[in-house]
Design a protein around this motif. Structure first.
Motif, PDB file in Angstrom:
ATOM      1  N   ALA A 142     -12.707   0.066  -0.460  1.00  8.55           N
ATOM      2  CA  ALA A 142     -12.473   1.038   0.615  1.00  8.55           C
ATOM      3  C   ALA A 142     -10.998   1.425   0.724  1.00  8.55           C
ATOM      4  O   ALA A 142     -10.658   2.290   1.534  1.00  8.55           O
ATOM      5  N   LEU A 143     -10.141   0.826  -0.100  1.00 11.44           N
ATOM      6  CA  LEU A 143      -8.702   1.059   0.005  1.00 11.44           C
ATOM      7  C   LEU A 143      -8.368   2.521  -0.254  1.00 11.44           C
ATOM      8  O   LEU A 143      -8.683   3.070  -1.307  1.00 11.44           O
ATOM      9  N   ARG A 144      -7.721   3.166   0.722  1.00 11.20           N
ATOM     10  CA  ARG A 144      -7.327   4.563   0.591  1.00 11.20           C
ATOM     11  C   ARG A 144      -5.866   4.721   0.206  1.00 11.20           C
ATOM     12  O   ARG A 144      -5.482   5.703  -0.416  1.00 11.20           O
ATOM     13  N   GLU A 145      -5.036   3.756   0.637  1.00 12.27           N
ATOM     14  CA  GLU A 145      -3.613   3.848   0.312  1.00 12.27           C
ATOM     15  C   GLU A 145      -3.005   2.462   0.180  1.00 12.27           C
ATOM     16  O   GLU A 145      -3.199   1.602   1.045  1.00 12.27           O
ATOM     17  N   ALA A 146      -2.268   2.271  -0.907  1.00 13.70           N
ATOM     18  CA  ALA A 146      -1.409   1.101  -1.072  1.00 13.70           C
ATOM     19  C   ALA A 146       0.014   1.644  -1.033  1.00 13.70           C
ATOM     20  O   ALA A 146       0.499   2.217  -2.016  1.00 13.70           O
ATOM     21  N   ALA A 180      -0.950  -2.068 -10.893  1.00 14.04           N
ATOM     22  CA  ALA A 180      -1.600  -1.185 -11.871  1.00 14.04           C
ATOM     23  C   ALA A 180      -3.045  -0.814 -11.532  1.00 14.04           C
ATOM     24  O   ALA A 180      -3.408   0.364 -11.624  1.00 14.04           O
ATOM     25  N   PRO A 181      -3.928  -1.751 -11.158  1.00 13.98           N
ATOM     26  CA  PRO A 181      -5.317  -1.358 -10.875  1.00 13.98           C
ATOM     27  C   PRO A 181      -5.427  -0.320  -9.763  1.00 13.98           C
ATOM     28  O   PRO A 181      -6.264   0.583  -9.837  1.00 13.98           O
ATOM     29  N   TRP A 182      -4.595  -0.442  -8.743  1.00 16.52           N
ATOM     30  CA  TRP A 182      -4.625   0.524  -7.644  1.00 16.52           C
ATOM     31  C   TRP A 182      -3.899   1.803  -8.024  1.00 16.52           C
ATOM     32  O   TRP A 182      -4.287   2.888  -7.597  1.00 16.52           O
ATOM     33  N   HIS A 183      -2.865   1.685  -8.843  1.00 17.08           N
ATOM     34  CA  HIS A 183      -2.156   2.877  -9.320  1.00 17.08           C
ATOM     35  C   HIS A 183      -3.099   3.741 -10.155  1.00 17.08           C
ATOM     36  O   HIS A 183      -3.107   4.978 -10.028  1.00 17.08           O
ATOM     37  N   GLU A 184      -3.917   3.105 -10.987  1.00 12.24           N
ATOM     38  CA  GLU A 184      -4.881   3.838 -11.822  1.00 12.24           C
ATOM     39  C   GLU A 184      -5.929   4.549 -10.966  1.00 12.24           C
ATOM     40  O   GLU A 184      -6.469   5.579 -11.372  1.00 12.24           O
ATOM     41  N   ARG A 185      -6.215   4.021  -9.793  1.00  9.29           N
ATOM     42  CA  ARG A 185      -7.158   4.666  -8.861  1.00  9.29           C
ATOM     43  C   ARG A 185      -6.507   5.806  -8.091  1.00  9.29           C
ATOM     44  O   ARG A 185      -7.191   6.560  -7.396  1.00  9.29           O
ATOM     45  N   GLY A 186      -5.172   5.913  -8.185  1.00  7.81           N
ATOM     46  CA  GLY A 186      -4.460   6.983  -7.497  1.00  7.81           C
ATOM     47  C   GLY A 186      -4.190   6.718  -6.029  1.00  7.81           C
ATOM     48  O   GLY A 186      -3.933   7.659  -5.275  1.00  7.81           O
ATOM     49  N   VAL A 187      -4.209   5.430  -5.609  1.00  6.99           N
ATOM     50  CA  VAL A 187      -3.996   5.126  -4.190  1.00  6.99           C
ATOM     51  C   VAL A 187      -2.602   4.558  -3.916  1.00  6.99           C
ATOM     52  O   VAL A 187      -2.269   4.283  -2.757  1.00  6.99           O
TER      53      VAL A 187
END
Length: 198
Positions: A142-146, A180-187
């Motif tokens: 559910a993460l929208r922004e890191a 990296a995993p969240w960066h690849e998701r664009g968040v």
């Protein structure tokens, strides 16, 4: 909001915060404020994370870390930082977590050790594997922004604006690799601020 500080009473404070989290259960905001590693005005030896297992309604999480990227590779602060984040994130049990903020505070040293900096960056991928595995867990779907905040400062009398800007430019791709995993998701959203600390 819960704030956990590291310092002389950090173990006791962490124990009390964990007990509070277990008792409270459903909180919608947790703030973990962490101080750094090693003996300096910016550092303290204990980096034990709070346990978020009982907080199944967690929506927002803030972690504050001080990092020294110029330590020798044998005592790399990046390894401790990755472990600190992995320790905190691995206890998340909420499927409602939408926003994570990680605030990195860097103190620009009086003399910069570029060789240590390069070696620590090379080691970063190996240090981050366990953290990346945790970031792929279903609790973060559910993460929208890191939001990654880079705060760079110094306490010398000289104007070091150019050095700090150069440092931020070098640090941005590094923190993107760390997440990296969240960066690849664009968040992942990286922001920065540089200042002279009083």
């Amino acid at each position: 909001m819960v704030t956990a500080f590291n310092g002389e009473e950090s173990e006791l404070a962490t124990e009390h915060v964990n007990r509070l989290l277990e008792t409270a259960g459903h909180l919608d905001l947790i703030r973990l404020s962490k101080l750094p590693l090693s003996p300096s005005p910016y550092h303290s030896p204990d980096r034990s994370p709070c346990n978020l297992v009982h907080n199944t309604a967690l929506c927002r999480l803030t972690v504050r870390l001080n990092v020294d990227p110029y330590l020798s590779p044998e005592v790399s602060d990046w390894a401790d930082t990755a472990n600190e984040l992995r320790g905190a994130f691995s206890t998340v049990r909420s499927y409602q977590l939408e926003r994570i903020t990680v605030h990195f505070r860097f103190a620009l040293p009086s003399s910069v050790n570029e060789e240590n900096f390069r070696q620590n960056c090379k080691q970063l991928d190996a240090d981050s594997r366990g953290l990346h595995d945790v970031m792929a867990r279903p609790y973060f779907r559910a993460l929208r922004e890191a939001r990654i905040e880079i705060d760079v400062g110094h306490i010398s009398r000289d104007d070091r604006t150019e050095e700090m800007d150069t440092f931020v430019g070098a640090m941005e791709p590094i923190v993107r690799r760390l997440f990296a995993p969240w960066h690849e998701r664009g968040v992942v959203n990286v922001t920065s601020v540089t200042a002279k600390w009083s």
